[in-house]
Design an enzyme around this catalytic site. Structure first.
Site, PDB file in Angstrom:
ATOM      1  CE1 TYR A   1     -11.158   6.157  -0.963  1.00 53.99           C
ATOM      2  CE2 TYR A   1     -13.165   6.379   0.191  1.00 53.99           C
ATOM      3  CZ  TYR A   1     -12.083   5.735   0.068  1.00 53.99           C
ATOM      4  OH  TYR A   1     -11.539   5.189   0.986  1.00 53.99           O
TER       5      TYR A   1
ATOM      6  CB  CYS B   1     -17.998   0.286   0.572  1.00 58.62           C
ATOM      7  SG  CYS B   1     -16.929   1.758   0.952  1.00 58.62           S
TER       8      CYS B   1
ATOM      9  NE  ARG C   1      -3.373   2.400   2.649  1.00 60.51           N
ATOM     10  CZ  ARG C   1      -4.316   2.722   3.599  1.00 60.51           C
ATOM     11  NH1 ARG C   1      -4.728   1.831   4.490  1.00 60.51           N
ATOM     12  NH2 ARG C   1      -4.937   3.937   3.616  1.00 60.51           N
TER      13      ARG C   1
ATOM     14  CG  HIS D   1     -13.922   3.907  -2.491  1.00 61.10           C
ATOM     15  ND1 HIS D   1     -12.601   3.409  -2.264  1.00 61.10           N
ATOM     16  CD2 HIS D   1     -14.676   3.357  -1.509  1.00 61.10           C
ATOM     17  CE1 HIS D   1     -12.371   2.961  -1.190  1.00 61.10           C
ATOM     18  NE2 HIS D   1     -14.008   2.774  -0.552  1.00 61.10           N
TER      19      HIS D   1
ATOM     20  CG  ASN E   1     -11.211  -0.925  -0.629  1.00 58.15           C
ATOM     21  OD1 ASN E   1     -12.339  -0.855  -0.836  1.00 58.15           O
ATOM     22  ND2 ASN E   1     -10.507  -0.378   0.352  1.00 58.15           N
TER      23      ASN E   1
END
Length: 421
Positions: free
Chosen positions: A244, A164, A90, A194, A144
């Site tokens: 987002y 989500c 990440r 998102h 995700n």
């Protein structure tokens, strides 16, 4: 009832376990299996999970294992919350795109594509093993990028629904502002995972009075601050975008900000180390306050509601989920995965009709859906050209020079996770 959580060693898991303990009348779990290859983390999380159940008088047992096949054998539902490559991967996703002047984020843009490429093959392998163990089991995906992963699962014929926590977070915040029970708040929530907007906030159900104009008038400053967007933008749009959307509406500003501070992955990694130290305390028998800063607020309540409806113990209910479009948004293919209100029951998720959308939102949804289709193709079939096309199609990239550079960087940072690279 047996539930399995893949990625059960996640520091998120006590949030989930707390929901199972509190809401056991809604979802009567007799066996909860936490499966994870990271044995040290798993035992710390599993120990806390058992203490949470014991403190709240939950009669179910918590099992920890690294054996995926044993974990899913006989499970009524399997929840996926895994992270291929961990926080280290990440951190890369959030770093190398910035070197090209593009947003670095784990689910949006080039970083989101990298995560999808790493994740989809792993999830599909897990899903096949679930199907062999119990073809009637539901798969609930919290991994995700949820939209792409859920589309991969559905395309492969699995019984899957994506979840989500963005919508339930808005529901809880709006309910608090209005001083009503969250169950009374129905969101006109529409878009992709998102990439969503709250176009209405209704009292009592889908046909209830729309309270959004009043919310924006009275609480617009607070809402805007929580999204890191200007109040004037919300007033001009008349809707509440997901946070987002800031990556799209203020891309260059966000890139400048991200370039001047540690990555979110670095912050989360430090938080996880602290959480695991807390979990190791045998006196701890409830989720610590620090967990609220980790992310995933209200995830447990959303997961309990969804699981209960899918396995038939909670009846049908309205819930925001990720599911096949099937004509709900007429400008998208039927097999696109959208995030909208749906009726959820033992037969799956059935999206509710959506009021006509402004072209401002239709256009961006259509663009990102096209990117997601190309991203899934790249995840399933590999190849540099497929990665390049997905990046070129993404609205946050869209220039061939950027797409070429980002493709090279993505592949360089992810070769160990991509069998074809």
């Amino acid at each position: 009832m047996k539930l399995a959580v893949v990625g059960g060693g996640s520091t998120y898991t006590p949030e989930l376990v707390d929901g199972f303990a509190r809401l056991r009348d809604v979802l009567p779990v007799s066996e909860l299996v936490l499966v994870d290859p990271a044995a040290d983390r798993l035992e710390l999380v599993g120990g806390l999970a058992r203490r949470i159940f014991a403190k709240q008088g939950h009669p179910g047992r918590v099992v920890t294992t690294a054996d995926l096949d044993a974990a899913v054998d006989g499970a009524d539902a399997v929840l996926l919350q895994l992270r291929v490559g961990g926080q280290a991967a990440r951190n890369q996703d959030e770093t190398w795109p910035l070197e090209c002047g593009c947003v670095g984020q784990e689910t949006t843009g080039a970083g989101g594509l990298a995560k999808a490429l790493r994740t989809v093959p792993v999830v599909l392998d897990i899903a096949e093993r679930v199907r062999r163990a119990n073809p009637d089991a539901w798969i609930i995906d919290f991994t995700n990028p949820v939209g792409i992963v859920t589309r991969a699962l559905l395309q492969a014929g699995h019984k899957a629904v994506g979840l989500c926590n963005v919508a339930i977070g808005f529901q809880r915040r709006f309910a608090a502002a209005l001083q009503v029970d969250p169950a009374q708040i129905f969101l006109d929530h529409v878009g992709l995972n998102h990439l969503t907007w709250e176009t209405g906030v209704r009292l009592g159900g889908p046909d209830g009075q729309d309270l959004l104009p009043g919310l924006l008038a009275e609480h617009g400053d607070t809402i805007a601050d929580s999204l890191h967007l200007p109040r004037t933008l919300l007033d001009r749009l008349g809707v509440v975008p997901s946070y987002y959307l800031r990556y799209f509406y203020a891309h260059d500003e966000v890139v400048r900000e991200l370039a001047t501070k540690p990555s979110r992955a670095a912050e989360v990694a430090a938080m996880e180390r602290e959480l695991l130290e807390l979990y190791a305390d045998p006196a701890l028998d409830s989720k610590p306050e620090l967990l609220a800063k980790r992310g995933g607020a209200f995830y447990s309540e959303a997961a309990v509601d969804l699981t209960a409806s899918l396995i038939g113990s909670g009846g049908s209910r309205h819930q925001v989920v990720n599911a096949h479009n099937r004509g709900t948004l007429p400008f998208l293919p039927d097999d696109a995965v959208i995030e909208v209100q749906a009726t959820v029951d033992a037969h799956g998720a059935h999206p509710l009709p959506v009021r006509e959308l402004d072209p401002l939102y239709r256009g961006l949804i259509a663009d990102v859906t096209a990117y997601e289709e190309l991203a899934l193709e790249a995840a399933l079939r590999g190849g540099r050209d497929r990665v390049f096309k997905a990046l070129l199609a993404h609205p946050l990239i869209g220039q061939y020079a950027y797409a070429d550079d980002l493709t090279d960087r993505l592949l360089a940072h992810n070769r160990e996770h991509l069998a074809w690279a």
